[in-house]
Design a protein around this motif. Structure first.
Motif, mmCIF file in Angstrom:
data_model
loop_
_atom_site.group_PDB
_atom_site.id
_atom_site.type_symbol
_atom_site.label_atom_id
_atom_site.label_comp_id
_atom_site.label_asym_id
_atom_site.label_seq_id
_atom_site.Cartn_x
_atom_site.Cartn_y
_atom_site.Cartn_z
ATOM 1 N N GLU A 1 -0.216 -72.502 -50.553
ATOM 2 C CA GLU A 1 0.111 -71.286 -49.822
ATOM 3 C C GLU A 1 1.617 -71.077 -49.862
ATOM 4 N N ILE A 2 2.005 -69.934 -50.366
ATOM 5 C CA ILE A 2 3.431 -69.591 -50.416
ATOM 6 C C ILE A 2 3.626 -68.449 -49.432
ATOM 7 N N LEU A 3 4.423 -68.681 -48.409
ATOM 8 C CA LEU A 3 4.631 -67.658 -47.387
ATOM 9 C C LEU A 3 5.718 -66.676 -47.851
ATOM 10 N N ALA A 4 6.023 -65.709 -47.034
ATOM 11 C CA ALA A 4 6.878 -64.588 -47.446
ATOM 12 C C ALA A 4 8.267 -65.015 -47.904
ATOM 13 N N ASN A 5 8.833 -64.194 -48.790
ATOM 14 C CA ASN A 5 10.267 -64.262 -49.137
ATOM 15 C C ASN A 5 10.710 -65.573 -49.773
ATOM 16 N N CYS A 6 9.970 -66.051 -50.735
ATOM 17 C CA CYS A 6 10.395 -67.263 -51.440
ATOM 18 C C CYS A 6 10.877 -66.910 -52.849
#
Ligand code: UD1
Ligand code: CA
Length: 457
Positions: A307-312
């Motif tokens: 899971e990659i959360l926002a703004n990476c």
């Protein structure tokens, strides 16, 4: 069948208003000419020739990896003149395929149909029916519906201008015949140019049949003349990529706000991609991956369940299964994360290996480090990996616990299950299983008084 492909790319592209030659402008971060080359390079028994003129050295240098013959056209005297420059390379038995370097969306299937139509008795021509064919050469047919010639718009009569069938410019001809007709081209026309389109009339005169086919959609044959058209083609291309990803089982929250500038080498199922995600270079994504909004990922491999959360911002990184990244994480080149790793907000990782189930949850810089498994790195930890000249490695062994606000001055090793007290500056190796800390003793001054502001009158 041996194919000689000729890609016309000598034009200047004045309307791009650019220092860059037109064919080097990009769709999905790939030069227009490279799109055409890549498509035609999928044909077997094919030698590719690219006709260049304007800024030819720069074009050749930029695309030096193309396995193509570069042909110079010193003056741009027309499409027929451009093809004439390749005459010496054409063998009589070749099938010649003519493509445009500024028409990047043409599909291989369309070209294959075109090639299937060519033989010594017939010339294959790609045409397109257009609501508004302004600017295109028109396909003139006789009462039996056979093509008799192409008339350029500037030479066309009012009746001919009514014709909706336009010339895409893309055609395929038997080599020997083409060479003969090229020799006969003149420039007695409205533009004083050597028109390639004039070979159609010559073919008809020699009893050769003109066989036409059309692309599946007109989008395929759109050319780029200005930046409006460039952006239009970019959107068409991105929509196609988005459609194909959705068909392969990817949920795109908004296909209009997704960009792929590269290729997806491997793709799992049940992938969810939020808005404003940009994927670049070569990407692999496993099953059940979620990518949050405003994230850009380049040349990376993302394992199942990540899971990659926002703004990476993620580049040249491998992310192991079930890891959780972000929000606001930056993973820089040569980062390798094992399974179940947690990287939290405002964490930057560069050229480091992080072992299974390790956590770096807040505000850290980890560079040139090897981090074992089940390591916990507290908020504000920094690897001081650079002395201004050299880079040094930090090693943090399995099970270590690094207290918050620690500086690890590399080269340095923190042993297995070692604990580092918060606020430490670690300059020497910390032994395993022990608490190591470098911290001045805390003192309290009982007699101290805070200065008081004088009241002013
Ligand atoms: C050409 C066709 C026209 C067709 C249209 C489709 C001719 C005479 N006309 O017109 O029937 O409807 O394309 O877009 O062929 N080029 C060179 N060297 C030159 C001239 C052109 O390499 O001397 C290249 C350009 O870089 C471009 C392509 O050939 O990639 C087409 O040239 P362009 O000037 O756009 O042709 P049109 O006049 O639009
Ligand atoms: Ca054109």
């Amino acid at each position: 069948m041996k194919i000689t492909t000729i890609i016309l790319a000598a034009g200047k592209g004045t309307r791009m208003c650019s220092d860059l030659p037109k064919v080097l402008h990009k769709v999905a971060d790939k030069p227009l000419l490279q799109h055409v080359y890549d498509m035609s390079n999928q044909l077997e028994n094919n030698r590719i020739h690219v006709v260049v003129g304007h800024c030819s050295d720069f074009v050749k240098e930029t695309l030096k990896d193309l396995n193509a013959e570069w042909i110079e056209q010193n003056q741009q005297l027309g499409t027929g003149h451009a093809v004439q420059q390749v005459s010496d390379y054409i063998l009589d038995d070749d099938v010649v395929l003519i493509l445009y370097g500024d028409v990047p969306l043409l599909k291989l299937a369309t070209v294959k149909t075109l090639l299937a139509n060519v033989n010594p008795q017939s010339l294959a021509l790609l045409t397109v029916n257009l609501e508004n064919p302004t600017g295109y050469g028109r396909i003139v047919r006789n009462a039996q519906s056979q093509v008799v010639k192409i008339i350029e718009e500037k030479d066309a009569s009012d009746t001919e201008k009514q014709i909706k069938e336009g010339n895409t410019g893309i055609m395929s001809v038997q080599g020997g015949q083409l060479k003969k007709w090229l020799n006969q081209l003149g420039n007695n026309n409205a533009q004083g140019e050597y028109y390639l389109t004039d070979v159609i009339e010559m073919a008809v005169a020699d009893g050769v049949l003109i066989v036409t086919n059309q692309p599946e959609t007109a989008d395929e044959v759109l050319g780029v003349n200005n930046r409006l058209q460039l952006s239009h083609l970019e959107r068409i291309y991105q929509q196609e990529l988005a459609d194909s990803l959705m068909q392969r089982g990817v949920t795109l929250k908004d296909p209009a706000r997704f960009d792929l500038r590269g290729s997806i080498d491997s793709l799992g199922y049940d992938i969810e991609i939020d808005v404003n995600v940009i994927l670049e270079g070569k990407i692999s994504i496993g099953n059940h991956v979620k990518i949050g909004p405003n994230t850009s990922i380049k040349n990376s491999i993302i394992g199942d369940g990540v899971e990659i959360l926002a703004n990476c911002v993620i580049e040249d990184t491998v992310i192991g299964q079930n890891s959780r990244i972000g929000p606001y994480a930056r993973l820089r080149p040569e980062t390798v994360l094992a399974n179940d790793v947690h990287i939290g907000n405002f964490v930057e990782i560069k050229k480091s290996i992080v072992g299974e189930s390790s956590k770096i949850n807040h505000l850290s810089y980890i560079g040139d480090a090897t981090v074992g498994s089940k390591v916990n790195i507290g908020a504000g930890t920094i690897t001081c990996n650079y002395d201004g000249v050299n880079k040094f490695r930090t090693t943090i062994e399995d099970g270590a616990f690094i207290g918050s606000d620690t500086q690890l001055v590399a080269p340095v090793t923190v042993g297995k299950n070692a604990t580092i007290g918060a606020g430490s500056t670690i300059t020497k190796n910390a032994p395993e299983n022990q608490l190591t800390l470098s911290r001045p003793k805390q003192v309290s001054v009982a007699s101290w008084q805070r200065p008081v502001k004088q009241e002013s009158y």
